[in-house]
Design an enzyme around this catalytic site. Structure first.
Site, mmCIF file in Angstrom:
data_model
loop_
_atom_site.group_PDB
_atom_site.id
_atom_site.type_symbol
_atom_site.label_atom_id
_atom_site.label_comp_id
_atom_site.label_asym_id
_atom_site.label_seq_id
_atom_site.Cartn_x
_atom_site.Cartn_y
_atom_site.Cartn_z
ATOM 1 N N CYS A 18 10.128 6.395 -6.646
ATOM 2 C CA CYS A 18 8.993 5.382 -6.607
ATOM 3 C C CYS A 18 8.151 5.252 -7.963
ATOM 4 C CB CYS A 18 8.064 5.690 -5.671
ATOM 5 S SG CYS A 18 6.616 4.602 -5.530
ATOM 6 N N LYS A 56 5.479 5.126 10.662
ATOM 7 C CA LYS A 56 5.159 6.176 10.009
ATOM 8 C C LYS A 56 4.503 7.279 10.414
ATOM 9 C CE LYS A 56 5.920 3.462 5.861
ATOM 10 N NZ LYS A 56 5.211 2.498 4.840
ATOM 11 N N GLU A 85 -3.183 4.311 -3.935
ATOM 12 C CA GLU A 85 -2.822 3.291 -4.901
ATOM 13 C C GLU A 85 -3.028 3.960 -6.302
ATOM 14 O OE1 GLU A 85 -2.520 -0.173 -4.593
ATOM 15 O OE2 GLU A 85 -2.116 0.380 -2.715
HETATM 16 N N1 LIG Z 1 0.354 -0.740 -4.782
HETATM 17 C C1 LIG Z 1 0.751 0.296 -4.363
HETATM 18 C C2 LIG Z 1 2.244 0.231 -4.278
HETATM 19 C C3 LIG Z 1 2.768 1.387 -3.910
HETATM 20 C C4 LIG Z 1 4.219 1.427 -3.121
HETATM 21 O O1 LIG Z 1 4.536 0.360 -2.891
HETATM 22 N N2 LIG Z 1 4.899 2.432 -2.812
HETATM 23 C C5 LIG Z 1 6.090 2.417 -2.200
HETATM 24 C C6 LIG Z 1 7.353 3.085 -2.503
HETATM 25 S S1 LIG Z 1 7.867 2.784 -4.267
HETATM 26 C C7 LIG Z 1 5.903 2.552 -0.979
HETATM 27 O O2 LIG Z 1 5.380 3.776 -0.488
HETATM 28 N N3 LIG Z 1 6.283 1.784 0.274
HETATM 29 C C8 LIG Z 1 6.280 1.997 1.719
HETATM 30 C C9 LIG Z 1 7.300 1.602 2.377
HETATM 31 O O3 LIG Z 1 7.945 0.900 1.808
HETATM 32 O O4 LIG Z 1 7.621 1.884 3.539
HETATM 33 C C10 LIG Z 1 0.484 1.474 -5.498
HETATM 34 O O5 LIG Z 1 0.048 0.961 -6.716
HETATM 35 O O6 LIG Z 1 0.341 2.584 -5.230
#
Ligand SMILES: N[C@@H](CCC(=O)N[C@@H](CS)C(=O)NCC(=O)O)C(=O)O
Length: 254
Positions: A18, A56, A85
């Site tokens: 990620c 989840k 975040e």
């Molecule tokens: N706006 C968030 C975005 C974080 C994000 O999108 N993380 C992804 C992995 S790259 C995630 O956990 N996604 C959960 C999913 O797709 O189920 C940040 O800046 O932390």
């Protein structure tokens, strides 16, 4: 499913691939924070499918109701604190950990300038990165690629030409916030034949310099076994490139 035990020591809940989590990982390493890494699988182990939000594990949604990595958590007395975040996690680390290794400049205007670069990158560049992959017809891929070229040329004007870091002699939160997507440029190259243009030499130099740093290398680890980090990363993004990705993140950028 039981989650990690939250202790006084800072827990970093991440997923190896990620880029948002990598932002925080970079800040943790550069600030030399004493933390524990927890690898969060965003796939349901029973079905091997990517989780939808409601599916989840409860412990994870209790830490972050948005169901995303990164998350930072720790205990203070009886209280469990959690922060999520990526950009907010990084700002939090600036306050939480000792100031010997600051990741923001001292002067309030310089600080504000760093935040402006991060904010603009997050709202424009990051969605374009995913759009180039997720869009399936050539015309809208081209449109997204042109948007990204314009963003790259603007960043080329802002980067310190001497380096080695984005803003000069010291790593800042700008490096942490931007670098993960530059480290993934090979994905755009592989799936869409897109690369940083020749008129952005400082961005190319910066990416190459950053790749050599131990604090960066530490964040480029593939899960045990299998092929290299780069190969596993490429495979991970295939579902974006063929638009089969169903995860919450993929939906966010469509
Ligand atoms: N706006 C968030 C975005 C974080 C994000 O999108 N993380 C992804 C992995 S790259 C995630 O956990 N996604 C959960 C999913 O797709 O189920 C940040 O800046 O932390």
């Amino acid at each position: 499913m039981a989650g990690p035990v939250i202790k006084e020591k800072l827990l970093f809940v991440s997923s190896w691939f990620c880029p948002f989590a990598q932002r925080t990982w970079l800040a943790l390493n550069e600030k030399r924070v004493d933390y524990e890494y927890y690898e969060m699988s965003l796939k349901d182990p029973t079905t091997n499918q990517w989780y939808q939000l409601g599916e989840k594990p409860k412990w994870f949604l209790d830490l972050n109701p948005l169901g995303k990595v990164p998350v930072l958590a720790y205990k203070e007395g009886d209280e469990t604190h959690c922060v999520y975040e990526s950009l907010i996690c990084n700002e939090f680390l600036e306050e939480y950990s000792p100031k010997e290794q600051p990741l923001l400049p001292d002067h309030p205007v310089a600080k504000a300038k760093s935040r402006i670069i991060i904010d603009s990158f997050s709202s424009k560049f990051v969605p374009l990165f995913y759009r180039i992959l997720l869009r399936q017809d050539k015309e809208s891929q081209k449109e997204a690629a042109e948007g990204m070229l314009a963003e790259l040329r603007q960043l080329e004007q802002k980067i310190d030409p001497e380096g080695p870091f984005f803003q000069g002699k010291q790593m800042t939160l700008v490096d942490c916030a931007l670098l993960p997507w530059f480290l993934r440029m090979s994905i755009l190259q592989h799936y869409r034949n897109f690369a940083i243009p020749e008129d952005c030499p400082h961005l190319v130099r910066w990416t190459q310099d950053m790749e050599q740093l131990p604090a960066v290398k530490e964040t480029q680890k593939a899960p045990e076994g299998g092929s290299s980090y780069d190969e596993q990363l490429l495979f991970h993004y295939q579902r974006y490139a063929d638009a089969s990705a169903k995860s919450t993140s993929a939906r966010d950028f469509k």
